[in-house]
Motif scaffolding. Structure first.
Motif, PDB file in Angstrom:
ATOM      1  N   GLU A  26       0.820  -1.212   0.000  1.00 18.09           N
ATOM      2  CA  GLU A  26       0.000   0.000   0.000  1.00 18.09           C
ATOM      3  C   GLU A  26       0.850   1.256   0.000  1.00 18.09           C
ATOM      4  O   GLU A  26       0.442   2.297  -0.503  1.00 18.09           O
ATOM      5  N   GLY A  27       2.032   1.199   0.609  1.00 13.47           N
ATOM      6  CA  GLY A  27       2.905   2.370   0.596  1.00 13.47           C
ATOM      7  C   GLY A  27       2.933   3.140   1.896  1.00 13.47           C
ATOM      8  O   GLY A  27       2.402   2.689   2.917  1.00 13.47           O
ATOM      9  N   PRO A  28       3.551   4.315   1.878  1.00 12.29           N
ATOM     10  CA  PRO A  28       3.822   5.078   3.110  1.00 12.29           C
ATOM     11  C   PRO A  28       2.615   5.319   4.004  1.00 12.29           C
ATOM     12  O   PRO A  28       2.756   5.355   5.225  1.00 12.29           O
ATOM     13  N   GLN A  29       1.423   5.467   3.424  1.00  5.13           N
ATOM     14  CA  GLN A  29       0.254   5.744   4.252  1.00  5.13           C
ATOM     15  C   GLN A  29      -0.112   4.567   5.150  1.00  5.13           C
ATOM     16  O   GLN A  29      -0.899   4.723   6.092  1.00  5.13           O
ATOM     17  N   SER A  30       0.468   3.389   4.898  1.00  7.32           N
ATOM     18  CA  SER A  30       0.160   2.205   5.693  1.00  7.32           C
ATOM     19  C   SER A  30       1.329   1.728   6.558  1.00  7.32           C
ATOM     20  O   SER A  30       1.234   0.680   7.192  1.00  7.32           O
ATOM     21  N   TYR A  31       2.417   2.468   6.586  1.00  4.40           N
ATOM     22  CA  TYR A  31       3.582   2.024   7.351  1.00  4.40           C
ATOM     23  C   TYR A  31       3.303   1.969   8.850  1.00  4.40           C
ATOM     24  O   TYR A  31       4.013   1.294   9.590  1.00  4.40           O
ATOM     25  N   GLY A  32       2.282   2.673   9.308  1.00  5.74           N
ATOM     26  CA  GLY A  32       1.916   2.613  10.718  1.00  5.74           C
ATOM     27  C   GLY A  32       1.548   1.206  11.160  1.00  5.74           C
ATOM     28  O   GLY A  32       1.715   0.852  12.333  1.00  5.74           O
ATOM     29  N   THR A  43      11.681   6.215   2.238  1.00  2.08           N
ATOM     30  CA  THR A  43      11.570   7.472   2.965  1.00  2.08           C
ATOM     31  C   THR A  43      12.447   7.443   4.214  1.00  2.08           C
ATOM     32  O   THR A  43      13.130   6.456   4.494  1.00  2.08           O
ATOM     33  N   SER A  44      12.409   8.526   4.987  1.00  3.11           N
ATOM     34  CA  SER A  44      13.268   8.658   6.159  1.00  3.11           C
ATOM     35  C   SER A  44      12.945   7.641   7.251  1.00  3.11           C
ATOM     36  O   SER A  44      13.736   7.448   8.172  1.00  3.11           O
ATOM     37  N   GLU A  45      11.790   6.970   7.141  1.00  2.00           N
ATOM     38  CA  GLU A  45      11.406   5.991   8.155  1.00  2.00           C
ATOM     39  C   GLU A  45      12.170   4.673   8.047  1.00  2.00           C
ATOM     40  O   GLU A  45      12.075   3.825   8.933  1.00  2.00           O
ATOM     41  N   ARG A  46      12.910   4.480   6.964  1.00  2.00           N
ATOM     42  CA  ARG A  46      13.501   3.161   6.691  1.00  2.00           C
ATOM     43  C   ARG A  46      14.324   2.604   7.853  1.00  2.00           C
ATOM     44  O   ARG A  46      14.098   1.484   8.316  1.00  2.00           O
ATOM     45  N   ASP A  74      15.526  19.806  13.833  1.00  2.00           N
ATOM     46  CA  ASP A  74      15.628  20.700  12.680  1.00  2.00           C
ATOM     47  C   ASP A  74      16.960  20.535  11.957  1.00  2.00           C
ATOM     48  O   ASP A  74      17.093  20.894  10.782  1.00  2.00           O
ATOM     49  N   LYS A  75      17.957  19.949  12.646  1.00  2.00           N
ATOM     50  CA  LYS A  75      19.267  19.710  12.042  1.00  2.00           C
ATOM     51  C   LYS A  75      19.397  18.277  11.538  1.00  2.00           C
ATOM     52  O   LYS A  75      20.025  18.024  10.505  1.00  2.00           O
ATOM     53  N   LYS A  76      18.834  17.351  12.307  1.00  2.00           N
ATOM     54  CA  LYS A  76      18.920  15.939  11.936  1.00  2.00           C
ATOM     55  C   LYS A  76      17.621  15.232  12.303  1.00  2.00           C
ATOM     56  O   LYS A  76      17.168  15.326  13.444  1.00  2.00           O
ATOM     57  N   ASN A  77      17.012  14.560  11.337  1.00  2.00           N
ATOM     58  CA  ASN A  77      15.761  13.849  11.575  1.00  2.00           C
ATOM     59  C   ASN A  77      15.946  12.830  12.702  1.00  2.00           C
ATOM     60  O   ASN A  77      16.836  11.973  12.618  1.00  2.00           O
ATOM     61  N   PRO A  78      15.137  12.905  13.777  1.00  2.00           N
ATOM     62  CA  PRO A  78      15.300  11.947  14.882  1.00  2.00           C
ATOM     63  C   PRO A  78      15.225  10.492  14.435  1.00  2.00           C
ATOM     64  O   PRO A  78      15.834   9.619  15.049  1.00  2.00           O
ATOM     65  N   MET A  79      14.495  10.236  13.354  1.00  2.00           N
ATOM     66  CA  MET A  79      14.382   8.857  12.877  1.00  2.00           C
ATOM     67  C   MET A  79      15.640   8.379  12.168  1.00  2.00           C
ATOM     68  O   MET A  79      15.725   7.208  11.784  1.00  2.00           O
ATOM     69  N   GLU A  80      16.591   9.269  11.988  1.00  2.00           N
ATOM     70  CA  GLU A  80      17.881   8.874  11.426  1.00  2.00           C
ATOM     71  C   GLU A  80      18.996   9.042  12.452  1.00  2.00           C
ATOM     72  O   GLU A  80      20.174   8.884  12.130  1.00  2.00           O
ATOM     73  N   ASP A  81      18.611   9.361  13.681  1.00  2.00           N
ATOM     74  CA  ASP A  81      19.563   9.496  14.782  1.00  2.00           C
ATOM     75  C   ASP A  81      19.849   8.102  15.345  1.00  2.00           C
ATOM     76  O   ASP A  81      18.946   7.422  15.839  1.00  2.00           O
ATOM     77  N   GLU A  82      21.090   7.668  15.283  1.00  2.00           N
ATOM     78  CA  GLU A  82      21.446   6.305  15.672  1.00  2.00           C
ATOM     79  C   GLU A  82      21.077   6.006  17.129  1.00  2.00           C
ATOM     80  O   GLU A  82      20.646   4.899  17.453  1.00  2.00           O
ATOM     81  N   GLU A  83      21.241   6.981  18.017  1.00  2.00           N
ATOM     82  CA  GLU A  83      20.932   6.755  19.426  1.00  2.00           C
ATOM     83  C   GLU A  83      19.432   6.632  19.662  1.00  2.00           C
ATOM     84  O   GLU A  83      18.979   5.806  20.449  1.00  2.00           O
ATOM     85  N   GLY A 101       3.921  17.871  15.755  1.00  2.00           N
ATOM     86  CA  GLY A 101       4.510  18.270  14.476  1.00  2.00           C
ATOM     87  C   GLY A 101       5.587  17.342  13.973  1.00  2.00           C
ATOM     88  O   GLY A 101       6.091  17.524  12.864  1.00  2.00           O
ATOM     89  N   ALA A 102       5.955  16.339  14.778  1.00  2.00           N
ATOM     90  CA  ALA A 102       6.989  15.383  14.358  1.00  2.00           C
ATOM     91  C   ALA A 102       6.398  14.361  13.388  1.00  2.00           C
ATOM     92  O   ALA A 102       5.181  14.287  13.188  1.00  2.00           O
ATOM     93  N   ASP A 103       7.260  13.575  12.779  1.00  2.00           N
ATOM     94  CA  ASP A 103       6.824  12.530  11.845  1.00  2.00           C
ATOM     95  C   ASP A 103       5.871  11.570  12.531  1.00  2.00           C
ATOM     96  O   ASP A 103       6.098  11.144  13.671  1.00  2.00           O
ATOM     97  N   LEU A 104       4.786  11.216  11.837  1.00  2.00           N
ATOM     98  CA  LEU A 104       3.754  10.358  12.405  1.00  2.00           C
ATOM     99  C   LEU A 104       4.299   9.000  12.829  1.00  2.00           C
ATOM    100  O   LEU A 104       3.900   8.459  13.867  1.00  2.00           O
ATOM    101  N   ILE A 105       5.221   8.449  12.065  1.00  2.00           N
ATOM    102  CA  ILE A 105       5.774   7.131  12.391  1.00  2.00           C
ATOM    103  C   ILE A 105       6.500   7.161  13.733  1.00  2.00           C
ATOM    104  O   ILE A 105       6.380   6.236  14.543  1.00  2.00           O
ATOM    105  N   LEU A 106       7.233   8.227  13.988  1.00  2.00           N
ATOM    106  CA  LEU A 106       7.929   8.350  15.274  1.00  2.00           C
ATOM    107  C   LEU A 106       6.922   8.453  16.414  1.00  2.00           C
ATOM    108  O   LEU A 106       7.078   7.811  17.463  1.00  2.00           O
ATOM    109  N   LYS A 107       5.886   9.249  16.233  1.00  2.00           N
ATOM    110  CA  LYS A 107       4.851   9.410  17.262  1.00  2.00           C
ATOM    111  C   LYS A 107       4.146   8.080  17.527  1.00  2.00           C
ATOM    112  O   LYS A 107       3.896   7.715  18.680  1.00  2.00           O
ATOM    113  N   GLU A 108       3.826   7.346  16.470  1.00  2.00           N
ATOM    114  CA  GLU A 108       3.128   6.069  16.639  1.00  2.00           C
ATOM    115  C   GLU A 108       4.030   5.032  17.303  1.00  2.00           C
ATOM    116  O   GLU A 108       3.542   4.169  18.044  1.00  2.00           O
TER     117      GLU A 108
END
Length: 315
Positions: free
Chosen positions: A97-103, A142-145, A182-191, A225-232
């Protein structure tokens, strides 16, 4: 001519989640051509009249109704499946289905036990000749990978031990990751990814509690305001019942699309043997109405009856 009450009953039978099979059989099944013509003219949300006064199905509505007719069948098929196969197929479909279903991937990775997630991964191998991790990495661009691959690969400790000092320290790490978003997407932050994908759920819930202490605001406030995937991900790990309540409530809204509506079947069927009683109780607290009553008001026919049977059954 069809009676006004019959028109109203037919309109209701086609409206909502599922269809009211008994009404369709008892009214439409016995109707004459003039009755059906009256029905078509009396339901402009279902039929369009062209310049020749020809009443035809609204194509979009017809496609939606096809989904509603099979909703009961889909619920039964999912219920009969082994939970591992069910989760594997749900992940496979969400990737299609794509990104809208990644939740859905987040939901399964973060609300199942370690053994059940491992079981879903084994089932995925058998069903699709690939691993979940491989398909997520290949399909998600996308950045959620990174976060999604890490979540589906997890095998978390499920014991009671939590080191509060470590949790407090990692709450600071997490807060910094979100603050610097704003500098680095939290979903790409290794920690951030390490914490969310390796720590036990009890440990992450301790981080959730300590977050306000170390940052001055709750995680929920910080993630506005953060990415929905991170919030979920946070919701599924820390407040799963509240997350499931939100999914089913959104599924029963009048303006819900097909993908959103699917959440009602998915949650009721997948949680019926786990924590559906708790979800039922929390839904009442959050929305001021019993989940069974809301489903009774919103859904139709055999689909409605099946969902209610799952909610009221004794485990």
């Amino acid at each position: 001519m069809a009676h006004p009450e019959e028109l109203e009953a037919l309109s209701k039978a086609f409206s909502g989640l599922g269809v009211d099979e008994n009404s369709l059989i008892s009214i439409l099944g016995k109707s004459h051509p003039e009755h059906r013509r009256t029905f078509r003219k009396g339901t402009p949300h279902l039929f369009i009249e062209d310049e020749r006064s020809f009443e035809r199905w609204d194509s979009h509505r017809m496609n939606l109704l096809r989904h509603e007719f099979v909703r009961f069948e889909n619920a039964l098929v999912l219920w009969a499946m082994h939970p591992w196969e069910r989760d594997a197929r749900l992940i496979y479909e969400s990737l299609k289905e794509g990104p809208q279903s990644y939740g859905v991937i987040v939901e399964i990775a973060c609300t199942r036990s370690s053994e059940d997630l491992l079981g879903a991964r084994k089932a995925y191998h058998s069903l699709f000749d690939h691993s979940i991790e491989e398909h997520v990495a290949a399909h998600v661009t996308t950045s959620e990978r990174k976060l999604l691959v890490a979540l589906v690969s997890a095998y978390r400790y499920e014991g009671p031990m939590v080191k509060e000092e470590t949790a407090k320290f990692e709450a600071k790490i997490f807060a910094n990751g979100i603050k610097n978003g704003d500098k680095k997407n939290p979903m790409e932050d290794e920690e951030v990814i390490r914490i969310l994908s390796t720590r036990s759920k009890l440990h992450i819930q301790a981080i959730y509690r300590h977050y306000k202490e170390v940052s001055g605001k709750s995680i929920n406030e910080a993630l506005e305001g953060a990415d929905l995937i991170l919030k979920e991900t946070i919701e599924c790990l820390c407040t799963p019942q509240a997350y499931f309540c939100k999914v089913v409530d959104e599924a029963m809204r009048n303006d819900a699309d097909h993908q959103t509506k699917m959440g009602l079947t998915r949650v009721i069927v997948s949680r019926a043997d786990v924590d559906l009683k708790e979800i039922d109780e929390d839904y009442n607290k959050l929305y001021g109405i019993a989940l069974s009553k809301k489903i009774n008001e919103t859904a139709n026919g055999n689909y409605r009856d099946f969902l209610l049977a799952l909610i009221t059954r004794e485990n």
